[in-house]
Each structure stands twice: as structure tokens, then as C-alpha cells.
Design a protein around this motif. Structure first.
Motif: not given
Ligand code: NAP
Ligand code: ZN
Length: 326
Positions: A159-164, A180-184, A203-207
Motif C-alpha cells: 500500500m501507498s501510505v501518507g502521514v500528514c 510495515f514495508g509501505c510506500q510512504v 520515500n517522498d516529502f510534500v509541503v
């Protein structure tokens, strides 16, 4: 704290009598969660005197005569919940955090900005040796709060997971998501957090104010954990979700959320919330954190400096969790 807008002061009180299932813990460390700040800033309902603190680590000093699973000297942690009824269906199902008679450690009871505390021993958890006390303290609230949704929603490595919101909760959530091995992807209002967010596991950072970067992430997330302590742009966040995605709210501003209906219908989205976690999941989280070397990034201060630390928290100067030490 004796009333709204008062500084915290040193004072003494008699603890409740030690019940047969209770434990008395000599406190060594207490993390400061933003929920303590919501209480201190009377954004949530609160009674005075208030003794905040619910990310507690300490040593067992005394035990009620029915307690079998702990010994004097055991190193334990206590989180947001200090007791439950042990008789309702939620308690019998191991979901004590839904018990309607549950009591919070520092709401209506005196919490962890203290030298000792007495709680129901069912809510005092042995800390694995691999976790130092200052590292373990934030796991007792921030850790369980962000682990429990991963566990309950059965998040998969595919799964592709976001943390805000990359604060106390968010920076631990990034570490769990990686383990957990996710795309983060980390979503933050603070561009300066990019480097650290990537070391925590993003893996990525978004402002979040970067419209172009937000646009690129549209429709991409299977799971989004929202940890922000202030209200946020829900319309923008819901656009980030992939079909059948789950947006899970754990941040607790005193706010109402407003969402457009169409994306929910069109993409079968789920919007949920999550409150701490059960004692069973707490034990799993502590064991998982020890095994995967999940390590909250802490700044440690003497307990006497609590008022100064609260000011630092208010002005967003803490990266990523303040821990008070006796
Ligand atoms: P924290 O360390 O202060 O982090 C909160 C983060 O929210 C900040 O680091 C910031 O991240 C973001 N933020 C702050 N102001 C913002 C604003 N105006 N707009 C958008 N984002 C903003 O707090 P925490 O200890 O992680 O707690 C977070 C929330 O979770 C609190 O509301 C707390 O009460 C709640 N909580 C809930 C539970 C539960 O059981 N559900 C348990 C514990 C805590 P960026 O700089 O990355 O934007
Ligand atoms: Zn908390």
C-alpha cells in the motif's frame, strides 16, 4: 495547574488508596503529548487542579495483593488510559479503550508530571529491554495512537501510505509505515522537516502549501493518517485518496470537518478516526518497536523546566517529542 492560564506549580497531594489490582509507579520519565497541551490551553474540557502527563515510564514501587504479572522494580509504561470496568463487552473482548467507564490518566485524575502514580495494573505495560526509558515514553501515547490504525486496518506492504503532520505522532507513524514495508509520503506544513522525515522513513516529502506537489499526489494514497493538532484542509486531503482508500484521523483539534460528498461516493472512500489502542495492541506495539528499532526522536529536559518546555512546544520548537526526566 490550578486554573486556566496559570503556570504549572510544584505541589503535593495524597494519592488514592492502592487497590488490590493497582500498581504504584515511581516515575522516571514523562513525554509531553500535544493532548497535554490541549488540556493546558483549556481547548478541551478540563477540571482543576490539572496534573498533565500520560506518556509515563517508571519503576514499580508497590503492588496490590491481586497483581500477578508485575514485580516490584519492573520497568513499566502508562499511557492515556488508567483503568476500565473489566466487565462490559468491550473489556471482555480485549477492547478496553472503548469501555464507557474508562478513566484517563490525566483527566479527572492526577497524571504523570509527578514523582509517583497509582493506576490499575492492567494499564501498566512492561517495557522491553531494547527500549531506553526516554525513547519508550512517547510510545505509550503517540506510538500506540499511530500503530493501532495500521494494525486494525490491516495495512499491507503493497500500500501507498501518507502521514500528514510530522510532529510527535507523525514522526513515529513514518517509522511504523516504513517498518510495515509501505510506500510512504510525508505531508507537512514545514519544509525544513524534509531531511528528517526521510530519515524516519518517508520515500517522498510534500509541503502541503505546494499546490503542484499536492496535485501530483492526487488519487495516490491507500491510507492516510492525519495527525495535525490544528484543523486542516480536508477537501485537499480527500483528493489524495486512491479508490477504496482510508483516511484516518488521529489528530484532535477541537474542530468540525467538512468534506465534499462526491469523491467519497465516486471512489468508495472511508473516513475514520482512531483513539489510542487496546492493551493487547499496546503490548504488540512495544514488541514491534523493539524488534524494528523504532526510535522516537526526543529532547530530554528536567521535570522542573516544564513551564519552559511548554512554551517551546507552543512555538513549535520541539523536534519531535519533549520528554521530562525526574
Ligand atoms: P505535535 O507534536 O505538536 O505535532 C502536531 C503537528 O501538526 C505539527 O508538528 C505540525 O506538523 C502540524 N501542525 C501544527 N499546526 C498546524 C497547522 N496550523 N496547520 C497544519 N498542521 C499543523 O502534536 P502530537 O503530540 O503529535 O499530537 C497531534 C494531535 O494528535 C493532537 O491534536 C493530539 O491531541 C492528538 N492525539 C490524539 C490521540 C488519539 O488517541 N487520537 C492520541 C494522542 C494525541 P507539520 O509541521 O509537519 O505540518
Ligand atoms: Zn497523548
Amino acid at each position: 495547574m490550578t486554573g486556566p492560564d496559570q503556570p504549572l506549580e510544584k505541589s503535593s497531594y495524597e494519592p488514592n488508596p492502592l487497590g488490590p489490582n493497582d500498581v504504584e509507579v515511581e516515575i522516571t520519565h514523562t513525554g509531553i503529548c500535544h493532548s497535554d497541551l490541549h488540556l493546558i490551553e483549556h481547548e478541551w474540557e478540563v477540571s482543576y487542579p490539572l496534573v498533565p502527563g500520560h506518556e509515563i515510564i517508571g519503576l514499580v514501587k508497590d503492588l496490590g495483593n491481586e497483581v500477578k504479572h508485575l514485580k516490584v522494580g519492573s520497568r513499566v509504561g502508562i499511557g492515556w488510559q488508567r483503568s476500565s470496568c473489566h466487565a462490559c463487552n468491550f473489556c471482555l473482548d480485549g477492547e478496553e479503550h472503548y469501555c464507557l467507564k474508562q478513566q484517563a490518566t490525566c483527566v479527572g485524575n492526577y497524571g504523570g508530571f509527578a514523582t509517583s502514580i497509582r493506576v490499575d495494573s492492567h494499564f501498566a505495560f512492561e517495557i522491553p529491554d531494547e527500549l531506553s526509558s526516554e525513547i519508550a515514553a512517547p510510545l505509550l501515547c503517540a506510538g500506540i495512537t499511530v500503530f493501532s490504525p495500521f494494525y486494525n486496518h490491516k495495512i499491507l506492504a503493497t500500500m501507498s501510505v501518507g502521514v500528514c503532520g510530522i510532529g510527535g505522532l507523525g514522526h513515529i507513524a513514518l517509522q511504523f509505515a516504513k517498518a510495515f514495508g509501505c510506500q510512504v509520503t510525508a505531508f507537512s506544513s514545514t519544509p525544513q522537516k524534509e531531511k528528517e522525515a526521510k530519515t524516519f522513513g518517508a520515500n517522498d516529502f510534500v509541503v502541503s502549501s505546494d499546490n503542484q506537489a499536492m496535485e501530483k499526489k492526487k488519487g495516490s494514497l491507500d491510507f492516510l493518517l492525519v495527525t495535525t493538532s490544528e484543523n486542516t484542509n480536508w477537501e485537499e486531503l480527500i483528493q489524495l485518496m486512491a479508490p477504496q482508500g482510508i483516511l484516518c484521523i488521529v489528530g484532535a483539534p477541537h474542530a468540525k470537518i467538512q468534506l465534499p460528498v462526491m469523491p467519497l461516493i465516486q471512489f468508495d472512500l472511508i473516513v475514520s478516526g482512531s483513539h489510542i489502542g487496546s492493551p493487547t495492541v499496546m503490548k504488540k506495539m512495544l514488541e514491534f518497536s523493539a524488534r524494528h528499532r523504532v526510535k522516537p526522536h526526543v529532547e530530554v529536559f528536567p521535570m522542573q523546566e516544564v513551564n519552559g518546555v511548554i512554551q517551546k512546544l507552543k512555538s513549535h520548537q520541539i523536534r519531535y517529542r519533549a520528554v521530562l526526566k525526574n
